[in-house]
Design a protein around this motif. Structure first.
Motif, PDB file in Angstrom:
ATOM      1  N   UNK A 133       0.804  -1.228   0.000  1.00 18.10           N
ATOM      2  CA  UNK A 133       0.000   0.000   0.000  1.00 18.10           C
ATOM      3  C   UNK A 133       0.835   1.275   0.000  1.00 18.10           C
ATOM      4  N   UNK A 134       2.144   1.161   0.221  1.00 16.32           N
ATOM      5  CA  UNK A 134       2.978   2.357   0.360  1.00 16.32           C
ATOM      6  C   UNK A 134       3.158   3.075  -0.967  1.00 16.32           C
ATOM      7  N   UNK A 135       3.273   4.393  -0.874  1.00 18.31           N
ATOM      8  CA  UNK A 135       3.584   5.219  -2.037  1.00 18.31           C
ATOM      9  C   UNK A 135       4.788   6.081  -1.673  1.00 18.31           C
ATOM     10  N   UNK A 136       5.877   5.885  -2.397  1.00 17.70           N
ATOM     11  CA  UNK A 136       7.099   6.633  -2.115  1.00 17.70           C
ATOM     12  C   UNK A 136       7.080   7.964  -2.845  1.00 17.70           C
ATOM     13  N   UNK A 137       7.623   9.010  -2.213  1.00 21.29           N
ATOM     14  CA  UNK A 137       7.730  10.294  -2.915  1.00 21.29           C
ATOM     15  C   UNK A 137       8.740  10.187  -4.048  1.00 21.29           C
ATOM     16  N   UNK A 138       8.353  10.630  -5.216  1.00 15.24           N
ATOM     17  CA  UNK A 138       9.231  10.607  -6.388  1.00 15.24           C
ATOM     18  C   UNK A 138       9.757  12.016  -6.621  1.00 15.24           C
ATOM     19  N   UNK A 139      11.034  12.206  -6.355  1.00 18.69           N
ATOM     20  CA  UNK A 139      11.613  13.548  -6.431  1.00 18.69           C
ATOM     21  C   UNK A 139      11.749  14.029  -7.872  1.00 18.69           C
ATOM     22  N   UNK A 140      11.764  13.103  -8.827  1.00 15.86           N
ATOM     23  CA  UNK A 140      11.995  13.500 -10.211  1.00 15.86           C
ATOM     24  C   UNK A 140      10.778  14.209 -10.835  1.00 15.86           C
ATOM     25  N   UNK A 141       9.594  13.641 -10.632  1.00 15.38           N
ATOM     26  CA  UNK A 141       8.422  14.253 -11.264  1.00 15.38           C
ATOM     27  C   UNK A 141       7.378  14.732 -10.258  1.00 15.38           C
ATOM     28  N   UNK A 142       7.654  14.551  -8.960  1.00 14.33           N
ATOM     29  CA  UNK A 142       6.729  15.037  -7.948  1.00 14.33           C
ATOM     30  C   UNK A 142       5.548  14.138  -7.688  1.00 14.33           C
ATOM     31  N   UNK A 143       5.462  13.007  -8.378  1.00 21.49           N
ATOM     32  CA  UNK A 143       4.344  12.086  -8.197  1.00 21.49           C
ATOM     33  C   UNK A 143       4.784  10.893  -7.344  1.00 21.49           C
ATOM     34  N   UNK A 144       3.900  10.480  -6.436  1.00 21.67           N
ATOM     35  CA  UNK A 144       4.195   9.301  -5.629  1.00 21.67           C
ATOM     36  C   UNK A 144       4.185   8.057  -6.515  1.00 21.67           C
ATOM     37  N   UNK A 145       4.889   7.036  -6.048  1.00 20.54           N
ATOM     38  CA  UNK A 145       4.939   5.787  -6.810  1.00 20.54           C
ATOM     39  C   UNK A 145       4.908   4.602  -5.856  1.00 20.54           C
ATOM     40  N   UNK A 146       4.516   3.463  -6.374  1.00 21.07           N
ATOM     41  CA  UNK A 146       4.521   2.234  -5.579  1.00 21.07           C
ATOM     42  C   UNK A 146       5.938   1.681  -5.485  1.00 21.07           C
ATOM     43  N   UNK A 147       6.170   0.881  -4.470  1.00 25.86           N
ATOM     44  CA  UNK A 147       7.443   0.193  -4.347  1.00 25.86           C
ATOM     45  C   UNK A 147       7.582  -0.853  -5.449  1.00 25.86           C
ATOM     46  N   UNK A 148       8.791  -1.006  -5.968  1.00 24.43           N
ATOM     47  CA  UNK A 148       9.044  -2.079  -6.923  1.00 24.43           C
ATOM     48  C   UNK A 148       9.183  -3.403  -6.173  1.00 24.43           C
ATOM     49  N   UNK A 149       9.107  -4.508  -6.904  1.00 27.90           N
ATOM     50  CA  UNK A 149       9.304  -5.815  -6.277  1.00 27.90           C
ATOM     51  C   UNK A 149      10.705  -5.929  -5.682  1.00 27.90           C
ATOM     52  N   UNK A 150      11.687  -5.381  -6.374  1.00 26.34           N
ATOM     53  CA  UNK A 150      13.053  -5.416  -5.847  1.00 26.34           C
ATOM     54  C   UNK A 150      13.138  -4.674  -4.516  1.00 26.34           C
ATOM     55  N   UNK A 151      12.503  -3.523  -4.433  1.00 22.68           N
ATOM     56  CA  UNK A 151      12.526  -2.750  -3.183  1.00 22.68           C
ATOM     57  C   UNK A 151      11.816  -3.499  -2.063  1.00 22.68           C
ATOM     58  N   UNK A 152      10.680  -4.122  -2.387  1.00 24.18           N
ATOM     59  CA  UNK A 152       9.973  -4.889  -1.359  1.00 24.18           C
ATOM     60  C   UNK A 152      10.786  -6.097  -0.909  1.00 24.18           C
ATOM     61  N   UNK A 153      11.466  -6.753  -1.837  1.00 22.68           N
ATOM     62  CA  UNK A 153      12.322  -7.885  -1.460  1.00 22.68           C
ATOM     63  C   UNK A 153      13.441  -7.427  -0.535  1.00 22.68           C
ATOM     64  N   UNK A 154      14.041  -6.284  -0.841  1.00 17.33           N
ATOM     65  CA  UNK A 154      15.108  -5.763   0.019  1.00 17.33           C
ATOM     66  C   UNK A 154      14.585  -5.402   1.405  1.00 17.33           C
ATOM     67  N   UNK A 155      13.388  -4.831   1.468  1.00 16.87           N
ATOM     68  CA  UNK A 155      12.798  -4.482   2.758  1.00 16.87           C
ATOM     69  C   UNK A 155      12.447  -5.732   3.564  1.00 16.87           C
ATOM     70  N   UNK A 156      11.975  -6.761   2.887  1.00 16.15           N
ATOM     71  CA  UNK A 156      11.683  -8.016   3.587  1.00 16.15           C
ATOM     72  C   UNK A 156      12.969  -8.653   4.107  1.00 16.15           C
ATOM     73  N   UNK A 157      14.030  -8.592   3.313  1.00 22.13           N
ATOM     74  CA  UNK A 157      15.327  -9.097   3.765  1.00 22.13           C
ATOM     75  C   UNK A 157      15.796  -8.335   4.989  1.00 22.13           C
TER      76      UNK A 157
END
Length: 517
Positions: A278-302
């Motif tokens: 459900x998380x939306x990360x702040x995207x500094x490049x275009x100002x729009x929030x985005x969902x976590x990628x699978x790679x990011x979620x895998x790293x967070x689970x690790x």
């Protein structure tokens, strides 16, 4: 070619330029007027030449000598990196708590090395992404109301652990599943192996690549590939589980029925990964929030598994080793457990029971003081120039703190190298110790300041719960010829060089001694 040989070769190449560059640097230092912490001589590019004879993986004895020579704030240079170590509890409090945000940043660990971002709680820069990730974990997973949801799961783990200790093999029948339920043992072992491979890489290699990165990445490309392979293996294991929770989330009615059906054994209605979906990360490049990628979620689970298991299991082994080595302390603890649970015929010492056991808490605190799983905190980075102890820590410098040495300071603790839980009882020298470090720092096994371990409360709960139940179930004795050896060795955490072996004698409803472990 090892690190020392590489440094020697590099030294031969750059020494002709050393005198000129040193003079230039000396001139710049005079202009800035900054008073850097003292340390051994260094040369440009290479840093301190002491790395030719000392390993960065065994830095503690070196630091003790440097602190004795230079004082409680010491500078070291590793290649182009400036590392500053603080070895005084009052200065640590001033830096971590007093300076607040100025030392709350992190140096990048793997962004340049493995080509991945640092969007995890432990590695994120101090800013919006870090605040979002940490707030999510604290509110959605580590909050007491959430922690209580996992009580059945903890009880199940306790039963499996006791069964394995009693019979040398688990006689529980865990259910296989990829939907956030229990995993079968091969799946658990595969995840554990992947975690170990990653932790081994993180523990041993980043310092190697700090020296002349452009060169070391080529010379040690096999090590670098091992890190890439470890990350890939984690993702192969985690992403299917993440997808299973994602699919489950799309079918809420079926998920609720499955949760109700399994609630008697454990609870599957909430998982950390659910909150990440459900998380939306702040995207500094275009100002729009985005969902976590699978790679990011895998790293967070690790990260979640590492923080929740590796340090706690290490601390548990040290505590149990001290109880084996000190049978009178174990007997006193067992007496408290029995007196508290004397009317409790349940199978376990409950989490509520542990709240009424001051000696249990004292044993755990003394274990964390005498054997902190991490002898240093995760490295901080100065976001701006900071004054500490009369010295300037310049912006961008890496800063660390001697956790173990502060807990062993003979000026603060009587007989600091002995295991004496009584020091944490009312009237003892550790009575009311602030383990968070907010008021003062006398021991800091969880760090201090804004980057203090978010799981402090859960770690204490798990240690008290499992120590109490293991002591209630078994009398832990030394095995002749395998006496407890408290010699340390450094892995990802500081572990026993000679793993604990004990003879376990069941205390309840058992007539035969348990084999040695």
């Amino acid at each position: 070619m090892d690190t020392q040989q590489l440094l020697l070769l590099a030294a031969l190449l750059v020494l002709p330029l050393t005198a000129l560059l040193l003079a230039r640097r000396h001139g710049r230092g005079k202009k800035t007027g900054a008073r850097l912490p003292p340390g051994p001589p260094s040369v440009p590019v290479l840093g301190n030449l002491l790395w030719l004879t000392h390993s960065s993986s065994d830095i503690e004895p070196l630091l003790r000598r440097l602190v004795e020579k230079y004082g409680p704030v010491v500078s070291l240079r590793m290649g182009s990196r400036l590392l500053i170590f603080v070895a005084d509890r009052r200065l640590a409090h001033a830096a971590l708590v007093g300076s607040g945000a100025a030392l709350a940043d992190r140096p990048s660990l793997t962004r340049g090395l493995l080509g991945e971002n640092d969007n995890t709680i432990s590695r994120s820069s101090y800013g919006p992404t870090w605040r979002l990730l940490r707030r999510n974990m604290v509110a959605e997973t580590l909050h007491p109301s959430r922690v209580r949801l996992f009580s059945p799961a903890r009880a199940w783990v306790r039963r499996v652990l006791v069964d394995k200790l009693r019979e040398q093999a688990g006689d529980a029948e865990p259910r296989a599943g990829g939907d956030g339920g229990r995993l079968d043992e091969p799946a658990v072992r595969a995840i554990a192996a992947a975690q170990r491979d990653w932790l081994a890489f993180v523990a041993k290699n980043p310092s190697v690549f700090a020296f002349l990165p452009a060169l070391t990445r080529r010379v040690f490309r096999r090590r670098l590939q091992a890190g890439l392979d470890a990350r890939r293996r984690q993702k192969e294991l985690f992403v299917p589980l993440i997808n299973a929770r994602r699919d489950r989330k799309k079918q809420p009615n079926e998920a609720a029925a499955a949760a109700a059906a399994t609630k008697k054994d454990t609870t599957f209605e909430h998982a950390y990964v659910d909150t990440l979906l459900d998380l939306r990360l702040p995207n500094e490049e275009d100002g729009h929030d985005r969902a976590l990628t699978d790679d990011e979620m895998a790293n967070l689970c690790s990260e979640f598994l590492t923080a929740g298991t590796d340090t706690t299991s290490t601390a548990l082994q040290w505590i149990m080793a001290e109880l084996v080595k000190n049978p009178s302390i174990q007997a006193k603890l067992h007496a408290e457990i029995e007196s508290t649970c004397n009317t409790n015929q349940d199978e376990e010492v409950s989490e509520e029971d542990t709240h009424a056991m001051p000696y249990l808490k004292a044993v755990v605190l003394e274990g964390l003081r005498r054997h902190p799983p991490a002898h240093f905190v995760l490295t901080h980075k100065a976001a701006e120039d900071v004054e500490v102890g009369g010295y300037t820590i310049p912006k961008g410098a890496a800063v660390n703190f001697t956790v173990a040495e502060m807990g062993w300071d003979a000026r603060e603790w009587d007989r600091p190298m002995e295991f004496v839980p009584e020091r944490f009882l009312p009237g003892g020298e550790g009575d009311g110790v602030d383990v968070t470090g907010s008021r003062e720092i006398r021991m800091m096994p969880f760090g201090a300041g804004r980057r203090i371990c978010a799981g402090l409360g859960v770690a204490m709960l798990h240690l008290e719960y499992f120590v109490a139940n293991l002591v209630r179930e078994f009398e832990w004795k030394e095995v002749p010829g395998h006496e407890v050896d408290l010699t340390e060795t450094q892995e990802f955490t500081t572990v026993m060089k000679k793993p604990l072996r004990a003879s376990l004698v069941p205390r309840r409803n058992q007539s035969t001694p348990t084999p040695h472990y």
